[in-house]
Write a protein that holds these residues in place. Sequence first.
Motif, short mmCIF file in Angstrom:
data_model
loop_
_atom_site.label_atom_id
_atom_site.label_comp_id
_atom_site.label_asym_id
_atom_site.label_seq_id
_atom_site.Cartn_x
_atom_site.Cartn_y
_atom_site.Cartn_z
N ALA A 345 -11.11 28.87 28.18
CA ALA A 345 -11.39 28.63 29.61
C ALA A 345 -12.53 27.61 29.75
O ALA A 345 -12.49 26.72 30.59
CB ALA A 345 -11.75 29.93 30.30
N ARG A 346 -13.53 27.75 28.88
CA ARG A 346 -14.67 26.83 28.89
C ARG A 346 -14.19 25.42 28.54
O ARG A 346 -14.61 24.43 29.14
CB ARG A 346 -15.68 27.34 27.85
CG ARG A 346 -17.02 26.73 27.88
CD ARG A 346 -17.95 27.48 26.94
NE ARG A 346 -17.45 27.48 25.56
CZ ARG A 346 -18.05 28.12 24.55
NH1 ARG A 346 -19.13 28.85 24.76
NH2 ARG A 346 -17.56 28.07 23.34
N PHE A 347 -13.29 25.36 27.57
CA PHE A 347 -12.73 24.08 27.16
C PHE A 347 -12.07 23.36 28.35
O PHE A 347 -12.36 22.20 28.63
CB PHE A 347 -11.71 24.29 26.03
CG PHE A 347 -10.94 23.06 25.66
CD1 PHE A 347 -11.46 22.15 24.74
CD2 PHE A 347 -9.69 22.78 26.21
CE1 PHE A 347 -10.76 21.01 24.40
CE2 PHE A 347 -8.98 21.64 25.88
CZ PHE A 347 -9.52 20.75 24.96
N TYR A 348 -11.17 24.06 29.05
CA TYR A 348 -10.45 23.40 30.14
C TYR A 348 -11.36 23.07 31.32
O TYR A 348 -11.18 22.07 32.00
CB TYR A 348 -9.24 24.25 30.57
CG TYR A 348 -8.17 24.27 29.51
CD1 TYR A 348 -7.42 23.13 29.24
CD2 TYR A 348 -7.95 25.39 28.72
CE1 TYR A 348 -6.47 23.11 28.23
CE2 TYR A 348 -7.00 25.39 27.71
CZ TYR A 348 -6.26 24.24 27.47
OH TYR A 348 -5.34 24.22 26.46
N HIS A 349 -12.35 23.92 31.55
CA HIS A 349 -13.34 23.63 32.58
C HIS A 349 -14.06 22.32 32.25
O HIS A 349 -14.23 21.44 33.07
CB HIS A 349 -14.34 24.80 32.66
CG HIS A 349 -15.41 24.61 33.68
ND1 HIS A 349 -16.61 25.27 33.61
CD2 HIS A 349 -15.48 23.83 34.79
CE1 HIS A 349 -17.37 24.91 34.64
NE2 HIS A 349 -16.71 24.04 35.36
#
Lengths: 446, 164
Positions: A345-349
Amino acid sequence: MKILTQHIDVPGIETIDVYRKHGGYSAVEKAIKTMAPDEVTEEVKKSGLRGRGGAGFPVGMKWSFLAKPEGVPRYLVCNADESEPGTFKDHYLMMKSPHTLIEGMIVSSYALGANTSYIYVRGELMYVINILEKAIQEAYDKGLLGKNILGSGYDLDLFVQPGGGAYICGEETALLESLEGKRGNPRNKPPFPAVKGLYQCPTVVNNVESIAATSWIVNNGGEEYAKIGVGRSAGTKLISVSGHVRKPGVYEIPLGITVEDFIYSDEWCGGIRDGHKLKAVVAGGSSVPILPAELILKTTNGENRLMTYESLSDGGFATGTMLGSGGFIVMDETTCIVHNTLTFARFYHHESCGQCSPCREGTGWMDKVIHRIEHGKGRMEDIDLLVDVAKKIEGNTICPLGDAAAWPVAAAIRHFRDEFEWHVKHPEEATKPGAVFMREGASWTL
Amino acid sequence: MTNTQTVQFPADTLERVHKIIKRYPEGKQKSALLPILHLAQAEWRWLSSEVMDYVAGLLNIKPIEVYEVATFYTMFHLEPVGEHVIEYCRTGPCCLMGGGEVYDHLKKKLGVDTGGTSADGKFTVKEVECLAACGWGPVFQIREKYYMNLTTEKVDAIIEDLSK
């Protein structure tokens, strides 16, 4: 059966002389001297080769969409922006055997009638760019690139373009924007790149592995290629394996072997690391749905799951997943699914380009809410909130990054909701270093 | 650098710049922006507004066209950095291989938090997303070099080696 990596461990294969000694550049000779460009395209169509970057769209069909107006240049652009977490096959192939890609670029450019082609490589791989540029110079020196290749009258210039660190540039229209020296914001489609691509000219964008496979197809014929694999999953596929297996790395497999064989056979991953058990797999790069052990090994009909586009997606998203880019991430029972989902999720954010509100805002909220759950501050309603946010991103953005961000979160909750609930109910226990939820009676419980 | 007049590529780099511009069709020299920003960062470690203005001049584009690109792509440093920038992968597959613990060790060893520079100015630590080396994780990158299969011992050895 190896097509792309047959000679990859031969010492010196990165040099043109050794590469040619092992049959390299024979496809260029054959295509340019004995075939018309359309005949090359026809063989690629017959081969059933599908785009290896993740989408799986038939390569020959994509080529046949290319507009060919008189007097307008056409471009082939190789997508080597490999950035999908879990995927490192193109990195491996280009680093070990740069000429495999260059040969494919010449054959494919010839088929498309491109006289200038670019390989767009993610900027972090500057050392690979140096390897490619050295190999390209060798190809120029041998008359395989430049003017009048092998005396045929066909001209081709080939250049390598570095990216600047942006996952979004793996989306083909963002890649073209980036290649034009702009921010990597995906374009609205239509028009598709086949009509208006690089510099508003007709352009084909293909993944490294797809382009590399065209040489073998020219040498052996499309029908021979189609014989490898199963049905619409033709040929071989490079699978990048990471995580808790005995032998992580890149493997070229004939499509159609069972997932179980792939994980446990010594020919491939060699099984789960000693003393541990398989818990879950992300089979096609971070964006595809995670599956628990029992669903990755067998479909709900009890059939062995195969390494094919069709078998991996059997059951839809309810019980299936996707072959995607072939980024195969294996997790044993020590893995906290909540934490792993947080990293995605952090990656896509981090990687959302910010152009579409559902993705820009939604990826941020998913990151924050999972962060809250992971750090013992979650509420039970957060779990359904995540599902709701994911649903509102999916299908509502210009490019597939929104879907790619929504799917892993939705799938983690679909298959591991108990783990999220455990974090909410037992925050003190869940936030202890190394703490992992153990599902009672699960196949991975030790 | 504080003075625009000191911003100038050495002659051999300038020659490379002109060669790069020739890769693209007439009038499409803006395509050379990313490759040239990489050269600029290699030359000056980070991209000050003076450097970006200089690059804009080389390509005959507006400075804003350089700023908007430099701020979009995460490889470009827009503030001063240490001699060695350690770009540490924080994404899932590296975490599965113990990336988190090794990262904590690295930060503790250098006495910095994410984004910080060590007191001696030698090392800046940045978190980055997936470096496409997941099977060889944990991974970090310093300039063009990938350091793979990291352990706390390996990190100690790398830092000691680069501190010499």
